[in-house]
Design a protein around this motif. Structure first.
Motif, PDB file in Angstrom:
ATOM      1  N   ASP A  77      42.852  45.208  44.795  1.00  0.00           N
ATOM      2  CA  ASP A  77      43.244  43.832  44.432  1.00  0.00           C
ATOM      3  C   ASP A  77      43.534  43.716  42.937  1.00  0.00           C
ATOM      4  N   LEU A  78      42.737  44.383  42.113  1.00  0.00           N
ATOM      5  CA  LEU A  78      42.939  44.355  40.672  1.00  0.00           C
ATOM      6  C   LEU A  78      44.274  45.000  40.298  1.00  0.00           C
ATOM      7  N   LYS A  79      44.573  46.123  40.915  1.00  0.00           N
ATOM      8  CA  LYS A  79      45.839  46.815  40.646  1.00  0.00           C
ATOM      9  C   LYS A  79      47.022  45.903  40.987  1.00  0.00           C
ATOM     10  N   ALA A  80      46.948  45.245  42.144  1.00  0.00           N
ATOM     11  CA  ALA A  80      48.019  44.325  42.546  1.00  0.00           C
ATOM     12  C   ALA A  80      48.166  43.195  41.523  1.00  0.00           C
ATOM     13  N   HIS A  81      47.042  42.671  41.053  1.00  0.00           N
ATOM     14  CA  HIS A  81      47.084  41.581  40.072  1.00  0.00           C
ATOM     15  C   HIS A  81      47.688  42.070  38.753  1.00  0.00           C
ATOM     16  N   GLN A  82      47.285  43.234  38.317  1.00  0.00           N
ATOM     17  CA  GLN A  82      47.798  43.766  37.052  1.00  0.00           C
ATOM     18  C   GLN A  82      49.290  44.073  37.123  1.00  0.00           C
ATOM     19  N   GLU A  83      49.764  44.327  38.317  1.00  0.00           N
ATOM     20  CA  GLU A  83      51.198  44.579  38.511  1.00  0.00           C
ATOM     21  C   GLU A  83      51.991  43.292  38.683  1.00  0.00           C
ATOM     22  N   GLY A  84      51.296  42.154  38.593  1.00  0.00           N
ATOM     23  CA  GLY A  84      51.973  40.862  38.693  1.00  0.00           C
ATOM     24  C   GLY A  84      52.232  40.413  40.122  1.00  0.00           C
ATOM     25  N   LYS A  85      51.560  41.030  41.101  1.00  0.00           N
ATOM     26  CA  LYS A  85      51.791  40.699  42.508  1.00  0.00           C
ATOM     27  C   LYS A  85      50.959  39.518  42.991  1.00  0.00           C
ATOM     28  N   THR A  86      49.923  39.137  42.233  1.00  0.00           N
ATOM     29  CA  THR A  86      49.105  37.980  42.607  1.00  0.00           C
ATOM     30  C   THR A  86      48.908  37.090  41.390  1.00  0.00           C
ATOM     31  N   ASN A  87      48.635  35.827  41.650  1.00  0.00           N
ATOM     32  CA  ASN A  87      48.340  34.908  40.556  1.00  0.00           C
ATOM     33  C   ASN A  87      46.825  34.886  40.307  1.00  0.00           C
ATOM     34  N   TYR A  88      46.410  34.166  39.283  1.00  0.00           N
ATOM     35  CA  TYR A  88      45.004  34.135  38.892  1.00  0.00           C
ATOM     36  C   TYR A  88      44.092  33.572  39.992  1.00  0.00           C
ATOM     37  N   PRO A  89      44.430  32.436  40.618  1.00  0.00           N
ATOM     38  CA  PRO A  89      43.550  31.934  41.685  1.00  0.00           C
ATOM     39  C   PRO A  89      43.369  32.940  42.833  1.00  0.00           C
ATOM     40  N   THR A  90      44.439  33.633  43.192  1.00  0.00           N
ATOM     41  CA  THR A  90      44.335  34.644  44.255  1.00  0.00           C
ATOM     42  C   THR A  90      43.423  35.779  43.812  1.00  0.00           C
ATOM     43  N   PHE A  91      43.583  36.220  42.571  1.00  0.00           N
ATOM     44  CA  PHE A  91      42.739  37.293  42.062  1.00  0.00           C
ATOM     45  C   PHE A  91      41.262  36.880  42.075  1.00  0.00           C
ATOM     46  N   CYS A  92      40.970  35.655  41.684  1.00  0.00           N
ATOM     47  CA  CYS A  92      39.582  35.186  41.688  1.00  0.00           C
ATOM     48  C   CYS A  92      39.023  35.144  43.115  1.00  0.00           C
ATOM     49  N   SER A  93      39.806  34.640  44.046  1.00  0.00           N
ATOM     50  CA  SER A  93      39.388  34.601  45.444  1.00  0.00           C
ATOM     51  C   SER A  93      39.153  36.014  45.993  1.00  0.00           C
ATOM     52  N   ASP A  94      40.081  36.919  45.688  1.00  0.00           N
ATOM     53  CA  ASP A  94      39.932  38.309  46.117  1.00  0.00           C
ATOM     54  C   ASP A  94      38.681  38.936  45.502  1.00  0.00           C
ATOM     55  N   SER A  95      38.435  38.641  44.233  1.00  0.00           N
ATOM     56  CA  SER A  95      37.261  39.187  43.548  1.00  0.00           C
ATOM     57  C   SER A  95      35.965  38.706  44.213  1.00  0.00           C
ATOM     58  N   ALA A  96      35.918  37.420  44.542  1.00  0.00           N
ATOM     59  CA  ALA A  96      34.731  36.869  45.208  1.00  0.00           C
ATOM     60  C   ALA A  96      34.485  37.568  46.547  1.00  0.00           C
ATOM     61  N   LYS A  97      35.537  37.779  47.301  1.00  0.00           N
ATOM     62  CA  LYS A  97      35.414  38.454  48.600  1.00  0.00           C
ATOM     63  C   LYS A  97      34.935  39.890  48.449  1.00  0.00           C
ATOM     64  N   SER A  98      35.262  40.499  47.301  1.00  0.00           N
ATOM     65  CA  SER A  98      34.839  41.880  47.040  1.00  0.00           C
ATOM     66  C   SER A  98      33.485  41.953  46.337  1.00  0.00           C
ATOM     67  N   GLY A  99      32.843  40.803  46.151  1.00  0.00           N
ATOM     68  CA  GLY A  99      31.499  40.793  45.583  1.00  0.00           C
ATOM     69  C   GLY A  99      31.440  40.833  44.067  1.00  0.00           C
ATOM     70  N   ILE A 100      32.527  40.501  43.398  1.00  0.00           N
ATOM     71  CA  ILE A 100      32.536  40.491  41.927  1.00  0.00           C
ATOM     72  C   ILE A 100      32.030  39.137  41.440  1.00  0.00           C
ATOM     73  N   GLU A 101      30.942  39.165  40.669  1.00  0.00           N
ATOM     74  CA  GLU A 101      30.367  37.925  40.152  1.00  0.00           C
ATOM     75  C   GLU A 101      31.045  37.483  38.856  1.00  0.00           C
TER      76      GLU A 101
END
Length: 129
Positions: A77-101
């Motif tokens: 998910d981080l790689k996709a975000h860094q490549e500009g494939k996701t926006n910030y809200p999506t990255f935060c949601s993905d991070s929460a699902k992956s257990g990132i506090e």
């Protein structure tokens, strides 16, 4: 010292994770030395010289942070975000699902460290300069 309004102005230039290195340079110029962003609601604690601290308000309604981290999914998910494939809200949601506090950025070390809910370091990235 810097204000949340100045930080917001710098952040307004960020459209995707690809813009992150330039954002960090802008924060350094403002005097930010370290910050922590909390995935649950998006608030950030910013630190500067002489124990200066300011906090941004929550950016969105609370997200549930997964109890168990999924390091491989997070890295994807981080790689996709860094490549500009996701926006910030999506990255935060993905991070929460992956257990990132939270993630913590050190301007001195030029690193971004991601932590799970138990405080374990999941990933430490060097920030391009």
């Amino acid at each position: 010292m810097f204000t949340v309004e100045q930080i917001k102005a710098a952040h307004s230039k960020v459209k995707s994770g690809a813009d992150f290195p330039a954002y960090i340079q802008d924060l350094k110029k403002l005097g930010v030395t370290y910050y922590e962003t909390f995935v649950a609601d998006g608030h950030t604690d910013y630190y500067g010289a002489n124990n200066y601290k300011t906090t941004s308000p929550a950016k969105y309604p609370d997200l549930a942070i997964a109890e168990t981290s999924n390091e491989e999914q997070f890295k994807s998910d981080l790689k996709a975000h860094q490549e500009g494939k996701t926006n910030y809200p999506t990255f935060c949601s993905d991070s929460a699902k992956s257990g990132i506090e939270k993630w913590a950025v050190s301007m001195d070390k030029m690193t971004c460290t991601y932590f799970d809910i138990s405080g374990t370091k999941i990933l430490v990235e060097n920030i391009p300069q």
